[in-house]
Design an enzyme around this catalytic site. Structure first.
Site, PDB file in Angstrom:
ATOM      1  CB  SER A 272      -0.900  -0.016   1.240  1.00 25.09           C
ATOM      2  OG  SER A 272      -1.244   1.293   1.608  1.00 25.09           O
ATOM      3  CE  LYS A 273       2.557   6.928  -3.949  1.00 24.09           C
ATOM      4  NZ  LYS A 273       3.492   6.902  -5.051  1.00 24.09           N
ATOM      5  NE  ARG A 274      -4.308   3.785   2.371  1.00 22.85           N
ATOM      6  CZ  ARG A 274      -5.295   3.107   2.919  1.00 22.85           C
ATOM      7  NH1 ARG A 274      -6.007   3.659   3.858  1.00 22.85           N
ATOM      8  NH2 ARG A 274      -5.577   1.888   2.538  1.00 22.85           N
TER       9      ARG A 274
END
Ligand code: GLU
Length: 502
Positions: A272-274
């Site tokens: 996940s980019k987050r």
């Protein structure tokens, strides 16, 4: 039957690696089967749309080499391929379902729904719409529609019985209808939800195989109820397990969430980019090669069932099959990606590597002042990721500070004292070199070493350290002397002698 697959991203951001892998499998299966790969933009959730994301998706897919046969900006017989441009097409289908009793108008206000949701929460239940509007008399519906009251259209999921579908990887998946909610099909803004649009569009676009993430596994039974209500044949479903990553447990802002004793906790989580994982474009920007990323990503969750590891996109178009997809979640391993990348870099021709490396070389040194072709040759075999190049060559631009203990090397039989003696002896030899080329430097110094009765390493180790300040460098002493040039080499040598004498 012609195989028709589709990649259907929502423009809510950049193309993440999980999305790239779905696109890749979707593309490859179509190619393998001699079918069509379709791109469809699912933008009916306008609130979540990120400006510019559609263009970014096109760009990323093109950079990955996944060219679509039908889709936005290339057109095709089933266009338009952007859902908001198809907005008027969905309502008649929803009305058809209303006629059939498989859907119904709902006029419930936000206040009522919020209240119901609150009550459910208070009772510890998951909120489920209570079919409040299902039995509204026809006249009342018509009156309220005519009065322009806001409404949605909901799917009328049977209260009892089972709903299911077949998945290539997960087999027959079945749920009790009582667990399903009466999903909104048409929203108050007149646009369809994903839940409706995906069914209508997959049908109208003649999609034979739906490949998407397992997050849709639980909704797929509901979609199948819609196919049944329309009397349409559902597509073949392939729900792909997520791409996972091992990481320490942390907040989205990066703060560690340690265990009771304050130790980091290892977890496996979705990529996940987050949490700071790179997207496809990030990797390209860092100097990972498209071919390496594609090769690496395809093998996360798919196996050719042989020892073979290297595949070009063209080769994958021949080799890919659904049977090789693994049902269990796949692990993303950055080191493995880097390994693939280094291999792919090594396989570039000298010229190809030079072209790719030059922008990075220019970040490490002033390209006007150095023989960048020679630098590239020295880097070629030892570059794992292009963005490491500036760090590997910055010593050419600026002599790093170093400890004299670096001269100590048991095998080379040197230490600071030996180094000082040798550097002082070799300085006039270097000074006497008129043609400052690698060959002349090499021949002159090696000849002198032989005559002096020393061993090569005992001279070359301190010499290289004296002019580079590093234990590891791309290239040996002669390459570095050549690259630095006569004046700078002698200047560094003098400074290093002074440091040893101090
Ligand atoms: N628009 C959905 C998404 O971006 C795609 C789901 C599907 O492929 O059906 O997640």
């Amino acid at each position: 039957m012609e195989v028709r697959t589709r990649f259907a991203p929502s423009p809510t951001g950049y193309l993440h690696l999980g999305g790239l892998r779905t696109a890749l499998y979707t593309y490859l299966y179509a190619r393998r089967m001699g079918g069509k790969f379709i791109l469809r933009i699912e933008d009916t959730d306008q609130e979540r749309e990120v400006p510019g994301a559609v263009e970014k998706i096109y760009e990323s897919l093109r950079r990955a080499g996944l060219h679509w046969d039908e889709g936005p900006d290339v057109g095709g017989p089933c266009g338009p391929y952007i859902q908001t441009q198809r907005r008027d097409l969905y309502l008649p289908y929803a009305k058809e379902l209303v006629e059939k009793g498989a859907a119904y108008y709902c006029f419930c206000t936000k206040e009522r729904l919020d209240e119901e949701r609150r009550k459910a929460e208070a009772e510890g239940k998951t909120f489920k719409y209570d079919k409040h509007c299902l039995h509204m008399p026809k006249e009342e519906i018509e009156r309220r529609l005519a009065a322009g009251e806001p409404y949605v259209i909901r799917q009328n999921v049977p209260l009892e019985g089972k709903a299911g579908f077949d998945d290539v990887l997960y087999g027959h998946v079945e749920v009790d209808c009582s667990t399903l909610d009466d999903t909104i099909l048409i929203k108050a803004d007149g646009l369809p939800t994903y839940n409706f649009a995906n069914v209508i569009d997959d049908h109208l676009m003649g999609i034979t195989h739906v490949t998407r993430g397992t997050e849709y596994l639980s909704s797929a039974p509901k979609y199948n109820l819609l196919y049944e209500a329309f009397g349409w044949t559902p597509p073949i479903y392939v729900h792909l397990p997520p791409v996972m990553r091992e990481d320490v447990r942390k907040e989205k802002d990066g703060t560690l969430i340690p265990d009771e004793d304050g130790n980091p906790v290892m977890i496996t989580r979705k990529l996940s980019k987050r949490y700071g994982d790179p997207g496809f474009e990030d990797l390209l920007d860092q100097g990972y090669l498209t071919e390496a990323i594609i090769n690496f990503m395809v093998l996360i969750g798919w196996s050719p069932r042989s020892e073979r590891e290297f595949f070009t996109l063209k080769e994958l178009e021949e080799a890919f099959d659904l049977e090789g997809i693994n049902k269990s979640p796949a692990l993303f391993d950055m080191d493995k990606l880097t390994w693939f990348n280094a291999e792919y870099i090594r396989r570039l021709s000298e010229e190809e590597f030079y072209e790719k490396a030059l922008p990075w070389i220019s970040q490490g040194v002033d390209a006007e002042k150095f023989d960048t072709r020679r630098i590239a040759q020295l880097l070629h075999d030892r570059t794992e990721v292009l963005n490491r190049i500036p760090g590997m060559i910055s010593f050419l631009a600026d002599m790093p500070a170093f400890e004299t203990s670096l001269y100590t090397h048991k095998k080379m039989k040197t230490d600071p004292a030996v180094a000082l003696e040798i550097l002082k002896e070799v300085r006039p030899v270097l000074e006497g070199v008129s043609d400052w080329s690698e060959t002349t430097l090499h021949d002159t110094v090696i000849e002198w070493i032989a005559a002096s009765g020393r061993k090569n390493g005992q001279v070359l180790w301190p010499l290289r350290i004296a002019v580079s300040g590093l234990a590891n460098t791309p290239g040996g002493a002669f390459e570095i002397l050549y690259l630095l040039g006569r004046e700078e080499s002698l200047r560094r040598l003098d400074a290093s002698v002074a440091q040893l004498e101090a």
